[in-house]
Design an enzyme around this catalytic site. Structure first.
Site, PDB file in Angstrom:
ATOM      1  N   HIS A 111      -7.640   0.857  -5.867  1.00  0.00           N
ATOM      2  CA  HIS A 111      -7.956   0.028  -4.732  1.00  0.00           C
ATOM      3  C   HIS A 111      -8.548  -1.089  -5.151  1.00  0.00           C
ATOM      4  CE1 HIS A 111      -7.884  -1.305  -0.965  1.00  0.00           C
ATOM      5  NE2 HIS A 111      -8.787  -0.346  -0.151  1.00  0.00           N
TER       6      HIS A 111
ATOM      7  N   ARG B  23     -13.546  -8.511   2.775  1.00  0.00           N
ATOM      8  CA  ARG B  23     -12.100  -8.105   2.423  1.00  0.00           C
ATOM      9  C   ARG B  23     -11.482  -9.423   2.643  1.00  0.00           C
ATOM     10  NH1 ARG B  23     -10.384  -2.811   2.463  1.00  0.00           N
ATOM     11  NH2 ARG B  23      -8.452  -3.838   0.945  1.00  0.00           N
TER      12      ARG B  23
ATOM     13  N   ASP C 239     -17.383   7.337  -0.407  1.00  0.00           N
ATOM     14  CA  ASP C 239     -16.202   7.003   0.100  1.00  0.00           C
ATOM     15  C   ASP C 239     -15.838   8.717   0.793  1.00  0.00           C
ATOM     16  OD1 ASP C 239     -13.293   6.786   0.917  1.00  0.00           O
ATOM     17  OD2 ASP C 239     -12.603   6.445  -1.162  1.00  0.00           O
TER      18      ASP C 239
ATOM     19  N   GLN D 240     -10.346  -3.944  -2.896  1.00  0.00           N
ATOM     20  CA  GLN D 240     -11.470  -3.278  -2.250  1.00  0.00           C
ATOM     21  C   GLN D 240     -12.626  -3.908  -2.953  1.00  0.00           C
ATOM     22  OE1 GLN D 240     -11.972  -1.262   0.505  1.00  0.00           O
ATOM     23  NE2 GLN D 240     -14.252  -1.783   0.138  1.00  0.00           N
TER      24      GLN D 240
ATOM     25  N   ARG E 201       1.007  -1.103  -0.014  1.00  0.00           N
ATOM     26  CA  ARG E 201       0.011  -0.030  -0.028  1.00  0.00           C
ATOM     27  C   ARG E 201       0.945   1.286  -0.117  1.00  0.00           C
ATOM     28  NH1 ARG E 201      -5.179   1.461   3.587  1.00  0.00           N
ATOM     29  NH2 ARG E 201      -6.143  -0.120   2.071  1.00  0.00           N
TER      30      ARG E 201
ATOM     31  N   CYS F  82     -16.282   2.082   1.527  1.00  0.00           N
ATOM     32  CA  CYS F  82     -15.167   1.222   1.838  1.00  0.00           C
ATOM     33  C   CYS F  82     -14.603   1.316   3.199  1.00  0.00           C
ATOM     34  CB  CYS F  82     -14.163   1.589   0.689  1.00  0.00           C
ATOM     35  SG  CYS F  82     -13.490   3.376   0.740  1.00  0.00           S
TER      36      CYS F  82
HETATM   37  N1   CP Z   1     -11.127  -0.004   3.260  1.00  0.00           N
HETATM   38  C1   CP Z   1      -9.726   0.083   3.265  1.00  0.00           C
HETATM   39  O1   CP Z   1      -8.794  -0.277   2.585  1.00  0.00           O
HETATM   40  O2   CP Z   1      -9.461   0.178   4.655  1.00  0.00           O
HETATM   41  P1   CP Z   1      -8.127   0.121   5.330  1.00  0.00           P
HETATM   42  O3   CP Z   1      -7.581   1.564   4.907  1.00  0.00           O
HETATM   43  O4   CP Z   1      -8.724   0.239   6.810  1.00  0.00           O
HETATM   44  O5   CP Z   1      -7.194  -0.890   4.963  1.00  0.00           O
HETATM   45  N1  NVA Z   2      -9.889   7.014  -1.025  1.00  0.00           N
HETATM   46  C1  NVA Z   2      -9.585   6.419   0.229  1.00  0.00           C
HETATM   47  C2  NVA Z   2      -9.645   4.881   0.437  1.00  0.00           C
HETATM   48  C3  NVA Z   2      -9.460   4.199   1.947  1.00  0.00           C
HETATM   49  C4  NVA Z   2      -9.822   2.835   1.938  1.00  0.00           C
HETATM   50  C5  NVA Z   2      -8.106   6.739   0.504  1.00  0.00           C
HETATM   51  O1  NVA Z   2      -7.351   6.428  -0.235  1.00  0.00           O
HETATM   52  O2  NVA Z   2      -7.844   7.151   1.603  1.00  0.00           O
END
Ligand code: CP
Ligand code: NVA
Length: 313
Positions: free
Chosen positions: A138, A301, A233, A141, A111, A273
């Site tokens: 993502h 997930r 989101d 997700q 990530r 999400c």
């Molecule tokens: N939705 C998601 O990816 O959550 P986290 O940022 O907690 O991993």
């Molecule tokens: N769009 C959000 C998703 C988090 C899971 C971010 O990138 O922070």
């Protein structure tokens, strides 16, 4: 388990766009089967003796826990690699890190901010690389999300899924996901916050095969008419925290609240999400209400990640 075929072994999971419609179907079916068998108390040690390294340059609750627990449930081991501790955080290159980790691990989940970093890691590590979120995409997700929609709606093809808010990483992967399964995706966003034109073009190419209609509009009320799924989101993603306050005024009419919900189909479901900024992009009433499936979505997930790992590792 029959679904764990050799077809995807060794592949990276960086974008849903990289996979065919049939392959995405296989990932979704594998996730559903692993979930059912997990609930029935049937254990699968597909990844016995294997190790997944997890590099997190951004915070995470769901992604981290789902990969770590998923790996444990599949008989393998997951290693959390914080940039504070590994040499990547002190400037060791991705190229060198990739080549070292590939000698010891069986897969890497990353990530990070720039999508190119994931591509660079994949270029130099000859083990499967899984994208656990970048500023651009993502994908894991959306696999969990499509499992959730299928559970609640029985199908994906032909449904109308409306994403309200910022044309961000989640919106991009949703466009790719919808295109692969034949689900219509409408992104309703304030002017200036549209999804990337390049992503939209690629997703529309994929959609030709399945008939999914992909569109972008500015009016949230018009967008949600006849919607089967409302998805939202945060307005400011990780790394954009400084812009949050300034953005808020532009996003106020994009809040998913009871009034907006009343314009969608009566049996529409709500996805987020997570993590959510309650009272901003979604109200408590909607998030805790009967149409919300956000915690099923979070749970999925785990099963989605298990499917991805079992198939590619
Ligand atoms: N939705 C998601 O990816 O959550 P986290 O940022 O907690 O991993
Ligand atoms: N769009 C959000 C998703 C988090 C899971 C971010 O990138 O922070």
């Amino acid at each position: 388990m029959q679904a764990i075929s050799k077809a995807l072994k060794g592949r990276d999971f960086i974008s849903i766009h990289d996979y065919t419609a049939e392959e995405i179907k296989l990932v979704l079916e594998t996730g559903a089967q692993l979930k059912k068998e997990n609930k029935d108390g049937i254990a699968h040690h597909h990844l016995q003796g294997k190790t997944l390294g997890m590099i997190f340059q951004k915070s995470s609750t769901r992604t981290r826990v789902a990969f770590e627990v998923g790996m444990y449930q599949l008989g393998g081991h997951a290693l959390f690699l914080s940039p504070r501790d590994i040499q990547l955080g002190r400037g060791e290159s991705i190229k060198d890190t990739a080549q070292v980790l590939a000698r010891m691990l069986d897969g890497i989940m990353i990530r990070t901010f720039e999508h190119e970093e994931v591509l660079e890691l994949a270029k130099w590590a000859d083990i499967p690389i899984i994208n656990g979120l970048t500023d651009l995409l993502h994908p894991t997700q959306i696999i969990g999300d499509m499992m959730t929609i299928k559970e609640h709606k029985g199908t994906l093809k032909g449904l109308k899924c409306v994403f309200i808010g910022d044309g961000n990483n989640v919106a991009h992967s949703l466009l790719f996901g919808g295109a692969k399964v034949g689900m219509d995706i409408i992104i309703a966003c304030p002017p200036g916050f549209e999804p990337s034109a390049e992503i939209l073009t690629l997703a529309r190419q994929d959609a030709q095969q399945t008939g999914a209609k992909l569109s972008v509009m500015t009016d949230p009320q018009e967008a949600v008419r006849d919607a089967d799924i409302i998805y939202t989101d945060v307005w400011a993603s990780m790394g954009q925290e400084d812009e949050a306050e300034e953005k808020e005024a532009q996003f106020l009419r994009y809040q998913v609240n009871q009034q907006l919900m009343s314009l969608a189909k009566k049996d529409a479901i709500v996805l987020h999400c997570l993590p959510a900024k309650r009272g901003k992009e979604i109200t408590d009433e909607v998030m805790d209400g009967p149409q919300s499936v956000v915690f099923d979505e979070a749970e999925n997930r785990l099963h989605a990640h298990k499917a991805i790992m079992a198939l590619v590792m």
